[in-house]
Scaffold this active site. Structure first.
Site, PDB file in Angstrom:
ATOM      1  N   ALA A 185      -0.547 -10.839  -8.282  1.00 32.54           N
ATOM      2  CA  ALA A 185      -1.162 -11.706  -7.347  1.00 32.54           C
ATOM      3  C   ALA A 185      -1.514 -11.214  -5.981  1.00 32.54           C
ATOM      4  O   ALA A 185      -1.885 -12.041  -5.006  1.00 32.54           O
ATOM      5  CB  ALA A 185      -0.273 -13.283  -7.365  1.00 32.54           C
ATOM      6  N   SER A 205       6.036  -6.255  -7.142  1.00 33.25           N
ATOM      7  CA  SER A 205       6.732  -4.945  -7.368  1.00 33.25           C
ATOM      8  C   SER A 205       7.587  -4.250  -6.258  1.00 33.25           C
ATOM      9  O   SER A 205       8.706  -4.275  -6.541  1.00 33.25           O
ATOM     10  CB  SER A 205       5.723  -3.911  -8.151  1.00 33.25           C
ATOM     11  OG  SER A 205       4.735  -3.729  -7.064  1.00 33.25           O
ATOM     12  N   ASP A 231       3.732  -2.535   1.733  1.00 34.93           N
ATOM     13  CA  ASP A 231       4.462  -3.615   1.174  1.00 34.93           C
ATOM     14  C   ASP A 231       5.903  -3.496   1.060  1.00 34.93           C
ATOM     15  O   ASP A 231       6.832  -4.327   1.291  1.00 34.93           O
ATOM     16  CB  ASP A 231       3.923  -3.677  -0.263  1.00 34.93           C
ATOM     17  CG  ASP A 231       2.460  -3.833  -0.704  1.00 34.93           C
ATOM     18  OD1 ASP A 231       1.741  -4.257   0.418  1.00 34.93           O
ATOM     19  OD2 ASP A 231       1.842  -3.591  -1.751  1.00 34.93           O
TER      20      ASP A 231
HETATM   21  C1  GLA Z   1      -1.510  -2.885  -2.080  1.00 37.78           C
HETATM   22  C2  GLA Z   1      -0.832  -1.529  -1.561  1.00 37.78           C
HETATM   23  C3  GLA Z   1      -0.433  -1.441   0.005  1.00 37.78           C
HETATM   24  C4  GLA Z   1      -1.968  -1.696   0.529  1.00 37.78           C
HETATM   25  C5  GLA Z   1      -2.667  -3.057   0.186  1.00 37.78           C
HETATM   26  C6  GLA Z   1      -3.984  -3.022   0.721  1.00 37.78           C
HETATM   27  O1  GLA Z   1      -0.993  -4.066  -1.980  1.00 37.78           O
HETATM   28  O2  GLA Z   1       0.498  -1.641  -2.222  1.00 37.78           O
HETATM   29  O3  GLA Z   1       0.231  -0.088   0.279  1.00 37.78           O
HETATM   30  O4  GLA Z   1      -2.673  -0.520   0.522  1.00 37.78           O
HETATM   31  O5  GLA Z   1      -2.657  -3.001  -1.431  1.00 37.78           O
HETATM   32  O6  GLA Z   1      -3.837  -3.151   2.075  1.00 37.78           O
END
Ligand code: GLA
Length: 390
Positions: A125, A130, A174
């Site tokens: 989502a 993860s 993330d």
């Molecule tokens: C995913 C990736 C991140 C980033 C976003 C887009 O969440 O894991 O590293 O690139 O997409 O901003």
């Protein structure tokens, strides 16, 4: 966060009611602004969420790893001396992969664990379920192994796990947001320097609503890796200089040498970087109208130049923009489905949520789910529990 005692009961039912458990939690994250620029070394503005992944773990006398989840059936087993990727491990790969990556740096556990996992983030989502699982596992392994790894090092281990073990070329946003969250704050993050500056999130002036299209996407989708390679083609024209520090006139000067996709991806990268810097300043100054405008421009750029929104995200964001009381709204995360982040004037949340769900259903024909969420601290040990008779 799921109820710890409920998860402890499930742990006891699966693995036996004895011994001392470590209890660990890692949040998910929402990105307020700055998508698809972390892997160019850009600035991003995510926030850790009060939803995420609980990990309960108890040391074993042998080297076996046994893992179960409240959300999926079955018990997965492995051994601390055999952490190679196995597609049959499913969700457990995000846990075992972290141990594997730590092992590559000679951080090894000398005993096994019984592990029970329970999350309250929707999968696929765009809320980093993860990374949340990777960092919950990371703090658990760090706690048992006493390796002395910092939260930033654990975030990098999570990213390497994702890149080399799972096979997704994600950036660092993330894992770093999940590792370094500060309750009541968004995180202005420099993805080149791995520097994180907490920016107060004015809870009394803004509520955070996460609107889920319920249209799942998988990050292993080749589209993510394709976008990255489009950006890298453009970046190669500016050898030695990061794309996020190039300006639009310099891009225009080499425009003829770039294919159309690379040019548009680069334009997004450059303009998004400027929007993040302006958005952090607006948040700090309490200029919420400006923040809302920047969020709108960010969504439009991700739609028109980066091609990662799609009909569901465009519909949910349009639904949000149409509701009175909405300060700003945009897709969040990788795109291709998943969630939108919606900032709302406090008091208007129930009407905004009802309006988004109604208008989205009318536009797309399937239900969306919008929910108020709050910020939280980063990945951490919550405490210990003793199972069995006192
Ligand atoms: C995913 C990736 C991140 C980033 C976003 C887009 O969440 O894991 O590293 O690139 O997409 O901003």
């Amino acid at each position: 966060m799921r109820d710890v005692l409920e998860v402890a009961d499930a742990f006891a039912a699966e693995f036996g009611a004895h011994g001392r458990l470590g209890v660990f939690f890692a949040p998910g994250r929402v990105n307020l602004i700055g998508d698809h620029i972390d892997y160019s070394g850009g600035m991003v503005l995510p926030m850790a969420l009060d939803r995420g992944t609980l990990v309960l773990a108890r040391p074993r006398a042998d080297t076996l790893l046994r893992a179960a989840s409240l959300d999926r059936p079955g018990v997965v087993t492995a051994d601390v001396h055999n952490t190679e990727f196995n597609p049959e491990h499913g969700w457990f790969s995000y846990v075992l992969g972290v141990l594997h990556t730590m092992g590559l740096d000679s951080y090894r556990l000398d005993h096994g664990l019984d592990i029970f996992v329970a999350g309250d983030l929707p999968d696929g989502a765009g809320l980093s379920s993860s990374a949340s699982l990777e960092l919950a596992a990371g703090v658990a392994f760090e706690s048992f192994g006493k390796f002395g790894l910092s939260h930033t090092e654990l975030a990098l281990i999570g990213q390497r796990t994702e890149n080399d073990y799972i096979g997704v070329s994600c950036g660092i946003m993330d894992q770093l947001a999940v590792a370094q969250g500060v309750a009541g704050h968004a995180l202005l993050m420099d993805c080149a320097e791995l520097a994180v500056t907490p920016v107060p999130f004015p809870d009394r002036a803004v509520s955070l609503v996460i609107a889920n299209t319920n249209h799942r996407r998988s990050l292993t989708d080749s589209a993510y890796n394709e976008r990255r390679s489009d950006v890298e083609r453009a970046a190669a024209r500016f050898a030695g200089e990061s794309l996020v520090s190039v300006d639009l006139s310099a891009l225009a000067a080499v425009g003829d040498e770039l294919d159309e996709a690379a040019l548009r991806r680069a334009r997004h990268t450059i303009t998004e970087q400027a929007r993040v810097v302006a958005a952090a300043a607006a948040l700090e100054a309490g200029d919420l109208a400006m923040l809302g405008r920047l969020m709108r421009q960010s969504h439009e750029s991700l739609r028109d130049d980066f091609d990662v929104t799609g009909p569901e995200l465009d519909a949910i964001v349009a639904a949000a923009w149409a509701q009175p009381g909405v300060i700003g709204a945009r897709m969040t995360g990788a795109g291709f489905g998943g969630c939108a982040v919606v900032l709302v004037t406090p008091g208007a949340e129930p009407d905004v949520i009802a309006g988004i769900e109604r208008d989205y259903l009318a536009a797309i024909g399937t239900p969306a789910t919008a929910t108020v969420m709050h910020g939280d601290d980063g990945a951490r040990k919550i405490g210990e529990l003793v199972l069995g008779a006192p």
